[in-house]
Design an enzyme around this catalytic site. Structure first.
Site, PDB file in Angstrom:
ATOM      1  N   CYS A 101      11.430  -5.934   8.798  1.00 21.38           N
ATOM      2  CA  CYS A 101      10.998  -6.730   7.438  1.00 21.38           C
ATOM      3  C   CYS A 101      12.715  -6.997   6.790  1.00 21.38           C
ATOM      4  O   CYS A 101      13.335  -6.173   6.319  1.00 21.38           O
ATOM      5  CB  CYS A 101      10.287  -6.044   6.448  1.00 21.38           C
ATOM      6  SG  CYS A 101      10.148  -6.895   5.137  1.00 21.38           S
ATOM      7  N   CYS A 104      12.430  -7.104   2.683  1.00 21.80           N
ATOM      8  CA  CYS A 104      12.250  -6.113   1.871  1.00 21.80           C
ATOM      9  C   CYS A 104      12.116  -4.773   2.904  1.00 21.80           C
ATOM     10  O   CYS A 104      12.962  -4.687   3.740  1.00 21.80           O
ATOM     11  CB  CYS A 104      11.096  -6.126   0.794  1.00 21.80           C
ATOM     12  SG  CYS A 104       9.733  -6.870   1.402  1.00 21.80           S
ATOM     13  N   SER A 105      10.854  -4.311   3.027  1.00 22.93           N
ATOM     14  CA  SER A 105      10.546  -3.251   4.081  1.00 22.93           C
ATOM     15  C   SER A 105       9.292  -3.262   4.415  1.00 22.93           C
ATOM     16  O   SER A 105       8.690  -2.103   4.504  1.00 22.93           O
ATOM     17  CB  SER A 105      11.236  -1.941   3.469  1.00 22.93           C
ATOM     18  OG  SER A 105      12.716  -2.103   3.186  1.00 22.93           O
ATOM     19  N   CYS A 106       8.578  -4.168   4.716  1.00 19.87           N
ATOM     20  CA  CYS A 106       7.227  -4.191   4.901  1.00 19.87           C
ATOM     21  C   CYS A 106       6.824  -3.531   6.270  1.00 19.87           C
ATOM     22  O   CYS A 106       7.678  -3.493   7.317  1.00 19.87           O
ATOM     23  CB  CYS A 106       6.683  -5.731   4.990  1.00 19.87           C
ATOM     24  SG  CYS A 106       6.734  -6.645   3.577  1.00 19.87           S
TER      25      CYS A 106
END
Lengths: 199, 219
Positions: A101, A104-106
């Site tokens: 991701c 962000c950090s999905c």
């Protein structure tokens, strides 16, 4: 506030904020305890490993998993936040998939738990889309140049899980033994599942 | 917003550092911030899209130095201050052992009833694109939130999967409605994205909302 000790500063700020929220009647600290316990103890890559091992031993399940990841994963009891629309992408001898991701950090929490630090760090997020072979090699996975690398950038609410290839010399293993071979990194796509050790 | 969060393709961050035997949380405060953030939703950021945008609005230098849960902490604190549930300087005063005033009880607005699905929505119209269609991304650079990564703007790709219509982050993040749109997994060849620097035999799939796309010829 010292910028040279940001972590200590953050710990103090978090503690002060929690105290204020509790005093204001906005937060029940026991509810925080329950969430932390859930993500520390109940959810993790073992869930994803169960999905992968089932797909390896049950062709009909594998077909359902690739057709509708959310429903097939729910059959094993996994779902919830950050796993509400799951797509499973399959590695083959010619195609290797890897998930990121960049924005962000999905990450698919119900099947993998919370993401490791490297997945959230700028180095991985910036580089894996541009030089996936170099990054994978650095992380210990040298792919044959003939293998196509497909990167999946999780820019919507869809969450991706990689179905790794079943390793060689694993034909005789039970589903339970296969589970133990499956790693988190293989389900993100930065590793493959190695063959079982002899003996 | 063209922010520091939009990291795909940036140089200079070095090697990927993998920690062996990493714990779920590295410190107790990280765990508390994670739990608090799931439970306390400041009214000024009622959606996941608004909360992502709140992270993107952080000072870029702080974004890089705070770390993941540090960003969550700063977002929560700022959201509470902007929503009037926390006074400016109240956290500092608490740390210093000099609470600002007698703490007044506050209340969060009730959460609206959950929709049948958190982000998938039924729409009347059919998808504009099908798997196999060539598309070109728009040069879409809104001042607010978007999920079109900078590296995939104005690029040619091919639709490989058609997903259901979903809440559009670009509007929902700013309280301008859910405006659901179909989402497509679009495949971009490495060379189309990175030119001469591309590694051979690589591609990137990006999940893109319909309004990010126009018809085109796949690269």
């Amino acid at each position: 506030v010292s910028e040279s000790h940001p972590r200590a500063d953050l710990a103090l700020r978090a503690e002060a904020l929690e105290k204020l929220l509790v005093d204001k009647g906005l937060l029940d600290p026991a509810a925080v305890d329950a969430i932390v316990r859930h993500y520390e103890q109940d959810v993790g890559p073992l869930n994803g490993a169960k999905v992968v091992a089932r797909a390896w031993v049950d062709p009909e399940y594998r077909r359902r998993l690739l057709a509708d990841g959310t429903a097939a994963i729910a059959e094993l009891g996994f779902g919830g936040p950050q796993g509400e629309y799951m797509v499973v992408v399959e590695n083959t001898p010619r195609v290797h998939n890897v998930v990121v991701c960049t924005l962000c950090s999905c990450y698919p929490w119900p099947v993998l738990g919370l993401p490791p630090a490297w997945y959230k760090d700028p180095a991985y997020r910036s580089r894996i889309v541009r030089e996936p072979r170099a990054v994978l090699a650095e992380m210990g996975l040298a792919l044959d140049p003939q293998v196509e690398v497909r990167v999946w950038d999780s820019s919507s609410e869809v969450r991706y899980l990689v179905l790794p290839e079943r390793p060689a010399r694993s034909e005789a293993l039970s589903e339970e033994h296969l589970r133990a071979l499956v790693t988190r990194d293989a389900m993100i796509g930065v590793a493959v599942v190695p063959p079982p050790r002899d003996g | 917003v063209n922010g520091i969060h939009d990291m795909g393709g940036m140089d200079g961050f070095g090697r990927v550092v993998v920690e062996r035997g990493e714990p779920v949380f590295h410190a107790r405060w990280e765990a508390r911030v994670f739990g608090m953030s799931l439970l306390v939703r400041p009214p000024n950021a009622p959606s996941i899209d608004a909360r992502r945008h709140a992270i993107e609005r952080l000072d870029p230098a702080r974004y890089l130095t705070l770390g993941y849960y540090g960003r969550w902490l700063e977002r929560l604190e700022r959201g509470l201050v902007e929503s009037g549930l926390l006074g400016e300087g109240e956290v500092e005063a608490q740390i210093a052992g000099r609470p600002l005033a007698a703490t007044r009880p506050a209340a969060l607005p009730p959460r609206p009833p959950a929709p049948p699905h958190p982000f998938v929505r039924a729409v009347e119209r059919a998808p504009a694109f099908r798997a196999g269609d060539g598309v070109r991304t728009r040069n879409h650079q809104p001042p607010g939130h978007t999920r079109l990564p900078g590296y995939a703007r104005a690029r040619r790709g091919a639709v490989v999967r058609v997903y259901p219509a979903c809440v559009l982050p670009d509007t929902n993040a700013h309280g301008r409605g859910e405006c659901p749109e179909y989402v497509y997994a679009v495949r971009f060849e490495g060379r189309e994205l990175w030119g001469d620097a591309a590694e051979p035999g690589t591609c990137v799939h990006v999940d893109l909302f319909e309004s990010y796309l126009e018809p085109g010829r796949a690269a």
